[in-house]
Design an enzyme around this catalytic site. Structure first.
Site: not given
Ligand code: VG1
Ligand code: CO
Length: 550
Positions: A115-116, A284, A286, A288-289, A383
């Site tokens: 993801s990010h 982001d 992938d 979804d953000r 998302k």
């Molecule tokens: C983070 C965010 C959470 C989100 C998750 C996955 O998790 O705070 O809100 O659902 O990333 O997002 P954490 O446990 O690091 O706070 V993504 O776009 O990285 O799949």
């Molecule tokens: Co993501």
């Protein structure tokens, strides 16, 4: 087919969103294979095979994505799968994967993404399993997968050559059919069903609507090209960093003002505010953000969710109404105020999209979102970044108001929730655990304490009982509820790959219109100081200040 002997790794417990590790960690022999086989065991029929099963496979295009997909294909063939839908060139955004699972009714999907988190050889890699509803596996499934990783002794794999992932069509590997699919087509179709493309296209054509989208060299580039440029007529140069790259161009594909700097500069620095785009948006790794910006204006993700909730019935696909809304616990309570007024329920869930799945499946909610730049609806079970951008673009086309005017009018009606998240990254894991444990143990004493102008009204450790299946998730974060109406929340991240990350969430509610346009940092200054002293952050972590503030 061959069966390979292996032994367990003890660190394959999925976090907030699947298993994430540094890429080199994933590349060690058997590491990926063990986890994939553990997913297959969790999906298997009673004879431990996956005979007849179907699966969607794709990822965000980061380094190691293609190799991982080739391995998964070979393992799926050996485990008896009958069909795989694989993204063209291995690419599937997370929302597109969710759509394909639902649309083609597969037995789930495997999404390769961190993801990010940054990518590349020295970055991170990740893998997660989504269930047949298209959503991230709930805890009972991830627990089962984890259990399998601890007892695994062999995995099955075939010795086929790598397949060509670049041409859509079907490749047969004996009993397994692998269909290479360009998900941009299905995804665009779904967006056209939800939003009024004609209206947006007209606005773009007559210059009353403009957008600058930053794909951050991540997965959304091809989707943005088709939807924003080909369908809506937005200029090519207004979709920036559109080419997906295995290392995201060395960037950090996290759509916030710090990391999407190029976009932020475009939205803030135009000498004439009239010439900057009406909407600035980024997504982001992938897809979804989303981050939403207006002209010299930032919309907090929590506000974005609240504004979407208040305006949902304006959008084509949601005219029939809204059943409810949900937000993750640390997300600001802005959506709650709208729900109250609409007379619909607002659910508060732990962090991570997997907790929204049951609520969406049971039609308890139509919309949901998180403070971490995520929002989505019942159209899929993830998302959805591009969906959120289209939501705002469609709303601007309908309301013919600026982003700033829409947001400030919303605050005037519902009050403003000043909001910030402070991240202390890569701190020592033991220190982070100790900090949380100390806080937890001090909860009974914290209550009724007075700190500056604030009084602590309540302090608790958030626990969630799923209203559909009754499953309980404990220790989901410490909530300090203050008077006047404010919150401080502490939790540890479940997506990092180095040490621990402490997240501190600050929120202050303001109903006085004359105090709704102040500087967030200043408004939250006292709460920030309180957070440091309540949790003794500097002493326990050695960090006086957060690394990132969003
Ligand atoms: C983070 C965010 C959470 C989100 C998750 C996955 O998790 O705070 O809100 O659902 O990333 O997002 P954490 O446990 O690091 O706070 V993504 O776009 O990285 O799949
Ligand atoms: Co993501």
């Amino acid at each position: 087919m061959k069966t390979v002997n292996t032994s367990p790794f003890d660190d394959q417990k999925p976090g907030t969103s699947g298993l994430r590790k540094q890429t080199c960690h994933f590349q060690q022999p058997d590491y990926l294979e063990n986890f994939v086989q553990s997913i297959f065991f969790a999906m298997a029929n009673s004879d431990e095979s996956c005979a007849g099963k179907t699966l969607v496979v794709g990822g965000d295009g980061r380094f190691f994505n293609l190799q991982a997909i080739q391995t998964i294909v070979k393992m799926a063939a050996a485990n008896g799968f009958s069909k795989l839908l694989v993204g063209k060139n291995g690419i599937l955004s997370t929302p597109a994967a969710s759509l394909l699972i639902r649309k083609y009714k597969t037995d789930g999907g495997i999404i390769l993404s961190a993801s990010h988190n940054p990518g590349g050889e020295n970055g991170d890699f990740g893998i997660k399993y989504n269930t047949p509803n298209g959503g991230p596996a709930p805890e009972k499934v991830t627990d089962a997968i984890y259990k399998n990783t601890l007892s695994i002794s062999e995995y099955k794999i075939t010795e086929y050559d790598d397949i060509d992932l670049s041409v859509p069509g079907i490749i047969s590997l004996d009993k397994l059919n692998v269909e290479i699919i360009d998900s941009v087509v299905d995804y665009t179709e779904m967006m056209q069903e939800i939003f009024d493309f004609d209206l947006m296209k007209k606005g773009v054509a007559d210059n009353t609507l403009s957008l600058c989208f930053d794909a951050m060299h991540a997965v959304t580039g091809p989707y943005a090209q088709e939807i924003f440029i080909n369908q809506l007529g937005i200029n090519q140069e207004n979709v920036i960093n559109a080419k997906p790259l295995p290392d995201f161009g060395g960037g950090h594909p996290d759509p916030n003002q710090a990391h999407a700097k190029e976009l932020t500069d475009i939205m803030y620095s135009a000498s004439d505010i009239n010439t900057s785009p009406d909407l600035g948006a980024a997504s982001d790794g992938d897809g979804d953000r989303n981050m939403i910006l207006g002209k010299q204006f930032f919309v907090t993700p929590s506000d974005s969710l609240a504004i979407m909730t208040a305006n949902l019935s304006e959008i084509k696909a949601y005219k029939s109404g809204i059943s409810g809304v949900a937000r993750s616990m640390p997300t600001s309570q802005a959506a709650d105020k709208v729900a109250e007024k609409l007379g619909i329920p607002c659910y508060e869930t732990p962090t991570g999209w997997k907790f929204f799945g049951n609520l969406l499946d049971d039609n308890k909610i139509t919309l949901c979102g998180e403070e971490s730049f995520g929002s989505g609806s019942n159209h899929i079970r993830e998302k959805d970044g591009i969906w959120a951008v289209l939501f705002w673009l469609n709303l601007l086309a309908i309301k013919k108001q600026s982003v700033k005017d829409i947001v400030t009018a919303h605050w005037a009606t519902y009050g403003r929730h000043y909001y910030a998240r402070h991240d202390y990254e890569a701190i020592d894991t033991d220190a982070a655990n100790k900090l949380m444990e100390t806080l937890r143990n001090s909860l009974p004493d914290i209550k009724s304490k007075t700190l500056g102008n604030y009084t602590i009204k309540e302090a608790c450790d958030f626990s969630y009982t799923d209203p559909i299946d009754g499953s309980v998730s404990e220790k989901q974060g410490i909530i300090i509820q203050l008077s006047p109406d404010s919150r401080i929340i502490f939790r540890l991240s479940g997506t990092g790959t180095q040490g621990a990350t402490l997240r501190v969430y600050l929120e202050k509610y303001e109903t006085d219109i004359s105090k709704q346009s102040l500087d967030t940092t200043q408004v939250l200054q006292t709460l920030a100081e309180l957070s440091k002293s309540i949790a003794d952050i500097a002493n326990l972590t050695g960090r006086a200040e957060p690394d990132v503030v969003t």
